[in-house]
Design an enzyme around this catalytic site. Structure first.
Site, short mmCIF file in Angstrom:
data_model
loop_
_atom_site.label_atom_id
_atom_site.label_comp_id
_atom_site.label_asym_id
_atom_site.label_seq_id
_atom_site.Cartn_x
_atom_site.Cartn_y
_atom_site.Cartn_z
N CYS A 109 19.77 -48.58 -99.98
CA CYS A 109 18.80 -49.56 -100.94
C CYS A 109 19.07 -49.34 -102.43
O CYS A 109 18.35 -47.51 -102.58
CB CYS A 109 17.15 -49.25 -100.59
SG CYS A 109 16.10 -50.16 -101.98
N HIS A 138 35.61 -44.35 -101.84
CA HIS A 138 35.45 -45.49 -101.26
C HIS A 138 33.54 -45.49 -100.82
O HIS A 138 32.97 -46.98 -100.39
CB HIS A 138 36.20 -46.60 -101.73
CG HIS A 138 36.86 -46.22 -102.74
ND1 HIS A 138 38.10 -46.67 -102.39
CD2 HIS A 138 36.91 -45.99 -103.75
CE1 HIS A 138 38.52 -46.35 -103.26
NE2 HIS A 138 38.04 -45.56 -104.06
N ASN A 196 39.85 -46.29 -97.15
CA ASN A 196 39.33 -46.82 -96.68
C ASN A 196 37.39 -47.07 -96.94
O ASN A 196 37.04 -46.14 -96.51
CB ASN A 196 39.91 -47.67 -95.19
CG ASN A 196 41.55 -47.84 -95.59
OD1 ASN A 196 41.73 -47.82 -96.24
ND2 ASN A 196 42.71 -46.81 -94.41
N SER A 228 49.35 -48.32 -101.34
CA SER A 228 50.26 -48.66 -102.69
C SER A 228 50.37 -47.61 -103.67
O SER A 228 50.87 -47.73 -104.57
CB SER A 228 50.38 -49.97 -103.13
OG SER A 228 48.89 -50.16 -103.57
N LEU A 254 53.32 -47.32 -89.85
CA LEU A 254 52.19 -46.30 -89.09
C LEU A 254 52.17 -46.31 -87.89
O LEU A 254 52.11 -44.93 -87.86
CB LEU A 254 51.03 -46.04 -90.49
CG LEU A 254 51.28 -46.13 -91.69
CD1 LEU A 254 50.65 -46.46 -92.19
CD2 LEU A 254 51.54 -44.16 -92.13
#
Length: 277
Positions: A122, A114, A97, A217, A259
């Protein structure tokens, strides 16, 4: 549920979380029960850096979507993960996430595979700044833009669905230090996850008793590779997710449930069990 509670009570758990953990905070996912169908192709690094029009389109949509992402608050699931960490049952947290809600819920040392939408980088000088600062600059450069748009759908990666006709006149801002191109500090399609994050994640999995997948998933290899490694190394794999996942053939335990219900229940169980020496 009983077996899962025993595994977590044993300690040595590494969490791998996905978008399903944040749906109860109002951030949709693409594939779960609250998933949204994307109406446009996700932004790629190549398009973002090479196409000024596409870049302007992205920033306009992301500017509107940030109101949802930036205002989101950690939910019971995030807080439960942080509590399990506090109780000494978690050896690490890896998340796919980009919303920062693990940390907002009290967790620390989170490996953000990620990146995080709350940061902006920049591409010329490498300076990292906060998203709140950028939003102030975008509001100043585009007075009234956000107030005149009605957003129907926010995507999990923080942008929105908006007709190109509504983007006319939107102004993109650049780095205040060097004038370089600004980009959210997240991994786009076409980019690779930084090697240090991948290495750290594999190290955590290698030292775990249990890999606990929460709300993913496992459709993309970015997260599924850790499940494959755990299975190969004989490490227990447990998955809690609403709906099917591509990790089920490698899991010894699966729970199809919300959850926000399962994780607080796990905490209540673990709080009454001493850590094994």
């Amino acid at each position: 549920m009983g077996e899962l509670a025993e595994w977590v009570s044993d300690g040595g758990v590494v969490v791998l979380s996905g978008a399903g953990l944040s749906t109860e905070s109002g951030i949709p996912d693409y594939r779960g029960p609250s998933g949204v169908a994307r109406g446009a192709t996700p932004m790629t690094y190549q398009v973002f850096t090479r196409d000024p029009i596409a870049r302007r389109r992205y920033w306009a949509r992301s500017h509107l979507g940030w109101r949802t992402i930036g205002d989101a608050r950690a939910n019971d699931g995030h807080r439960a993960v942080a509590r399990l960490q506090e109780l000494g049952r978690l050896d690490g947290i890896i998340t796919q996430n980009v919303d920062g809600l693990h940390q907002a819920g009290g967790a620390h040392g989170v490996v953000e595979l990620h990146g995080n939408l709350a940061r902006v980088i920049c591409l010329a000088c490498g300076e990292v700044t906060g998203r709140a600062e950028l939003e102030d600059r975008l509001n100043a450069a585009n007075p009234g833009f956000a107030d005149t748009k009605t957003v129907a759908t926010v995507n999990p990666d923080g942008d929105v669905e908006l007709d190109d006709a509504e983007l006319d006149g939107f102004t993109v801002v650049d780095c205040t230090g060097c004038g370089g191109m600004l980009k959210p500090d997240v991994v786009y399609f076409g980019e690779t996850v930084p090697a240090a994050r991948v290495s750290r994640s594999f190290d955590l999995v290698a030292g775990a008793r249990t890999l606990l997948v929460l709300g993913s998933s496992l459709t993309v290899m970015s997260g599924r590779r850790f499940v494959l490694r755990a299975a190969k190394d004989g490490i227990r794999v447990a998955i809690v997710n609403q709906g099917v996942t591509r990790g089920e053939p490698y899991a010894q335990l699966t729970v199809d449930a919300a959850l926000g219900q399962v994780l607080p229940a796990l905490v209540r169980h673990v709080e009454g069990v001493p850590i094994r020496g």
